[in-house]
Design an enzyme around this catalytic site. Structure first.
Site, PDB file in Angstrom:
ATOM      1  N   GLY A  59       2.537   2.506  10.741  1.00  0.00           N
ATOM      2  CA  GLY A  59       3.466   3.612  10.549  1.00  0.00           C
ATOM      3  C   GLY A  59       4.182   4.033  11.826  1.00  0.00           C
TER       4      GLY A  59
ATOM      5  N   GLU B 138      -5.182  -4.768  10.767  1.00  0.00           N
ATOM      6  CA  GLU B 138      -4.168  -3.730  10.949  1.00  0.00           C
ATOM      7  C   GLU B 138      -4.484  -2.939  12.210  1.00  0.00           C
ATOM      8  OE1 GLU B 138      -2.248  -2.569   6.953  1.00  0.00           O
ATOM      9  OE2 GLU B 138      -4.139  -1.515   7.063  1.00  0.00           O
TER      10      GLU B 138
ATOM     11  N   HIS C 237      -9.544   1.086   4.839  1.00  0.00           N
ATOM     12  CA  HIS C 237      -8.278   1.307   5.536  1.00  0.00           C
ATOM     13  C   HIS C 237      -8.508   2.274   6.702  1.00  0.00           C
ATOM     14  CE1 HIS C 237      -4.221   2.659   6.403  1.00  0.00           C
ATOM     15  NE2 HIS C 237      -3.809   1.541   5.839  1.00  0.00           N
TER      16      HIS C 237
ATOM     17  N   SER D 272       3.521  -1.873  10.348  1.00  0.00           N
ATOM     18  CA  SER D 272       4.978  -1.902  10.527  1.00  0.00           C
ATOM     19  C   SER D 272       5.604  -3.247  10.184  1.00  0.00           C
ATOM     20  CB  SER D 272       5.351  -1.461  11.945  1.00  0.00           C
ATOM     21  OG  SER D 272       4.921  -0.120  12.178  1.00  0.00           O
TER      22      SER D 272
ATOM     23  N   ASN E 272       0.875  -1.180   0.000  1.00  0.00           N
ATOM     24  CA  ASN E 272       0.000   0.000   0.000  1.00  0.00           C
ATOM     25  C   ASN E 272       0.908   1.225   0.000  1.00  0.00           C
ATOM     26  OD1 ASN E 272      -1.782   2.062   0.522  1.00  0.00           O
ATOM     27  ND2 ASN E 272      -2.298   1.392   2.608  1.00  0.00           N
TER      28      ASN E 272
ATOM     29  N   GLY F 236       4.898   1.465   4.650  1.00  0.00           N
ATOM     30  CA  GLY F 236       6.214   2.070   4.477  1.00  0.00           C
ATOM     31  C   GLY F 236       7.236   1.167   3.800  1.00  0.00           C
TER      32      GLY F 236
ATOM     33  N   GLU G  29      -6.923   4.726   7.745  1.00  0.00           N
ATOM     34  CA  GLU G  29      -6.742   6.151   7.421  1.00  0.00           C
ATOM     35  C   GLU G  29      -7.982   6.714   6.742  1.00  0.00           C
ATOM     36  OE1 GLU G  29      -2.926   5.756   5.461  1.00  0.00           O
ATOM     37  OE2 GLU G  29      -2.072   5.206   7.401  1.00  0.00           O
TER      38      GLU G  29
ATOM     39  N   LYS H 133       0.168   4.206  -0.286  1.00  0.00           N
ATOM     40  CA  LYS H 133      -0.472   5.414   0.259  1.00  0.00           C
ATOM     41  C   LYS H 133      -0.207   6.587  -0.694  1.00  0.00           C
ATOM     42  CE  LYS H 133      -0.184   3.328   4.769  1.00  0.00           C
ATOM     43  NZ  LYS H 133      -0.164   3.491   6.211  1.00  0.00           N
TER      44      LYS H 133
HETATM   45  P1  PGA Z   1       2.848   0.483   7.640  1.00  0.00           P
HETATM   46  O1  PGA Z   1       1.374   0.669   7.024  1.00  0.00           O
HETATM   47  O2  PGA Z   1       3.397  -0.803   7.066  1.00  0.00           O
HETATM   48  O3  PGA Z   1       3.611   1.697   7.160  1.00  0.00           O
HETATM   49  O4  PGA Z   1       2.707   0.417   9.107  1.00  0.00           O
HETATM   50  C1  PGA Z   1       0.524  -0.431   6.841  1.00  0.00           C
HETATM   51  C2  PGA Z   1      -0.798   0.023   6.272  1.00  0.00           C
HETATM   52  O5  PGA Z   1      -1.312   1.067   6.703  1.00  0.00           O
HETATM   53  O6  PGA Z   1      -1.370  -0.649   5.385  1.00  0.00           O
END
Ligand code: PGA
Length: 259
Positions: A180, A174, A103, A218, A12, A240, A105, A14
């Protein structure tokens, strides 16, 4: 014996990338995913979800490879006065076969409620897309002892939509506090929630018992192998680390079963 559940590693991106960075990243991913000799056949399914404006660019770069193209969101409606939104049909025209829905977010920043997520899931599964339903609790909810309650509610809200097209369903657990932040859930915490989700899905519809359940939050090459050994963790949704070719390829390797 039933077939093993499909494994997936999904990036992803983002709101990251640009034309030249995308080209360099995808070139490295294509080289890495295409290599690997005998291990190649055991590889998890791999998808990348760039910002949708780059779908055409990334689609061309991965054409003819096993890497699938994904989107980070989709509109619940087929067409009409929905400024800024993209329909399932439009995604399909650009070769998108995977879509993330709900998601955290989008739930927190765009006000998506369980019922909005369910409507998007219905549209995406109905269009034949592999649909990744994202669920997870916040830190405050976990600290109050409500993690299973919240995730159970998020799962129950989509069960009727999932049950209509069980073959295209993926779940991503998640925990919001792990996204993140560099703070991954322990394998025990993640496995426990995955088992809970699997039981909840099966209680909703027996057809959902083989749903792949991915962990996200993460995930890196360094922690993926331990996650991959847990019995109910079928892959990863990676933020990330999906922007760094070697990290993402290391996660793909971690989810590739040994011969
Ligand atoms: P992250 O994000 O690997 O940066 O923690 C995961 C996600 O939000 O899908």
């Amino acid at each position: 014996m039933s077939a093993p559940r499909a494994r997936w590693v999904i990036g992803n991106w983002k709101m990251n990338g640009n034309r030249s960075a995308n080209a360099a990243l995808v070139k490295a991913l294509v080289a890495g995913v295409s290599a690997g000799g005998a291990a190649h056949d055991r590889r998890p399914r791999v998808a990348v979800c760039p910002p949708v404006i780059y779908a055409a660019q990334v689609g061309e770069l991965i054409a003819g490879t096993t890497i699938r193209l994904g989107a980070q969101d989709v509109c619940a409606h087929p067409e009409g006065a929905y400024t800024g939104q993209i329909s399932t049909t439009m995604l399909g025209e650009f070769g998108v076969s995977v879509v993330l829905v709900g998601h955290s977010e989008r739930r927190s920043m765009n006000g998506e409620r369980d019922e909005d997520v369910a409507a998007k899931v219905r549209a995406a599964l109905g269009a034949g897309l592999n649909t990744v339903v994202c669920v997870g609790e916040t830190l405050a909810e976990r600290d109050r002892g409500e993690a299973e309650h919240v995730v159970g509610r998020q799962i129950d809200a989509v069960i009727p939509a999932l049950a209509a097209h069980p073959g295209g369903v993926l779940i991503a657990y998640e925990p919001v506090w792990a996204i993140g932040t560099g703070r991954t859930a322990t394998v025990e915490v993640a496995q426990g929630m995955h088992q809970f989700i699997r039981e909840r899905l099966a209680a909703g519809s027996a057809a959902l018992h083989a749903t792949p359940i991915l962990y996200g939050g993460s995930v890196k090459a360094a922690n993926a192998a331990a996650l991959a050994r847990a019995p109910d963790i079928d892959g990863a949704l990676v933020g990330g680390a999906s922007l760094v070719a070697n990290e993402f390829l290391g996660i793909v390797d971690a989810f590739t079963p040994q011969a």
